[in-house]
Design an enzyme around this catalytic site. Structure first.
Site, PDB file in Angstrom:
ATOM      1  N   HIS A 137       0.839  -1.194   0.000  1.00  0.00           N
ATOM      2  CA  HIS A 137       0.000   0.000   0.000  1.00  0.00           C
ATOM      3  C   HIS A 137       0.881   1.253   0.000  1.00  0.00           C
ATOM      4  O   HIS A 137       2.086   1.184   0.205  1.00  0.00           O
ATOM      5  CB  HIS A 137      -0.928   0.025   1.218  1.00  0.00           C
ATOM      6  CG  HIS A 137      -2.103  -0.877   1.104  1.00  0.00           C
ATOM      7  ND1 HIS A 137      -2.045  -2.211   1.447  1.00  0.00           N
ATOM      8  CD2 HIS A 137      -3.367  -0.654   0.677  1.00  0.00           C
ATOM      9  CE1 HIS A 137      -3.231  -2.767   1.250  1.00  0.00           C
ATOM     10  NE2 HIS A 137      -4.041  -1.848   0.782  1.00  0.00           N
ATOM     11  N   LYS A 141      -0.886   4.709   4.558  1.00  0.00           N
ATOM     12  CA  LYS A 141      -1.792   3.742   5.186  1.00  0.00           C
ATOM     13  C   LYS A 141      -1.428   3.575   6.652  1.00  0.00           C
ATOM     14  O   LYS A 141      -0.253   3.436   7.015  1.00  0.00           O
ATOM     15  CB  LYS A 141      -1.734   2.398   4.456  1.00  0.00           C
ATOM     16  CG  LYS A 141      -2.756   1.400   4.988  1.00  0.00           C
ATOM     17  CD  LYS A 141      -2.902   0.211   4.068  1.00  0.00           C
ATOM     18  CE  LYS A 141      -3.881  -0.803   4.623  1.00  0.00           C
ATOM     19  NZ  LYS A 141      -5.217  -0.233   4.853  1.00  0.00           N
TER      20      LYS A 141
END
Length: 248
Positions: A137, A141
């Site tokens: 990600h 995040k």
């Protein structure tokens, strides 16, 4: 449908844009800090077909309780309340309404989960294959590993008897044979990638999902909203998928 939207961040904004494109109407918007529970909002909720909630974990259970008291259908994308599932089931039964929840509303991820469940049943019979989960990600995040990666890992541990536990931490020594390693990467602007890899001495099989943008989550939430109208009780995306696949 007439939709109330609780949580107007990036996902909420994507839901609103797509809702209009699909012919639905957003009749109320509540930011995470707004008084969704205020008495003056009850009339709005009672005239909605469904409320889609992507607010904050601390607000999830109070919001659900309030939605039930107003007998409004709910699509719940906010997490942090799953220890209260039995309590919520009782609320839904008492107020005759329905709620569909998921930690990830991507329809692609729901399909991926179903594929991994089937693959785990097969690989349980073929001990030459080891298995791992990897997710990547963007740098912003907040959690690691992702909830989706842990969800996939749980499916694998339940389906493959030689895997007894999930190991989500970095390994600085040989990993136990009964541990399923879940690894994470945080890099730049990657929106979301999840890969399950089955590896043997002879070959390797990978099953992956690569999210391109938030529109996949928005579509899933809106399809869930369309599906939950008229239903009673507690549901997940698995129930929606079962319904779609019932003719296959």
């Amino acid at each position: 449908m007439k939709i109330a939207l609780a949580g107007t961040g990036k996902t909420g904004t994507a839901i609103e844009t797509m809702a209009h494109d699909m012919g639905h109407e957003i009749v109320a918007r509540f930011n995470s800090g707004d008084p969704v529970l205020a008495q003056q909002n009850d009339k709005i909720l009672q005239h909605c077909d469904v409320v889609i909630d992507f607010s904050q974990p601390a607000l999830a259970l109070p919001h659900i309780t309030h939605y039930c008291k107003n007998s409004v259908q709910v699509v719940m994308g906010t997490t942090g309340w799953y220890t209260e599932l039995e309590h919520v089931q009782r609320l839904l039964a008492a107020h005759t309404c329905g709620l569909l929840y998921a930690p990830n509303f991507s329809i692609g991820v729901a399909v991926l989960s179903r594929l991994i469940e089937k693959a785990a049943g097969i690989m349980d019979k073929i001990p030459e294959y080891d298995v791992s989960v990897h997710e990547a990600h963007h740098l912003h995040k907040l959690d690691s590993p992702s909830g989706t990666a842990l969800h996939l890992a749980n499916i694998l541990v339940e389906g493959i008897n030689r895997k007894a536990r999930i190991e989500p931490e970095t390994q600085h020594q040989q990993i136990a044979a009964d541990a399923l390693h879940v690894t994470s990467q945080r890099l730049g602007h990657i929106f979301g990638q999840h890969t399950v890899t089955f590896d043997s001495p002879y070959d390797q099989i990978s099953i992956s999902h690569d999210a391109k943008n938030r529109n996949g989550f928005a579509l899933g939430a809106l399809r869930a909203a369309e599906w939950i109208v008229g239903k009673r009780g507690l549901y997940t995306l698995d129930n929606l998928l079962d319904d779609w696949l019932s003719d296959l």
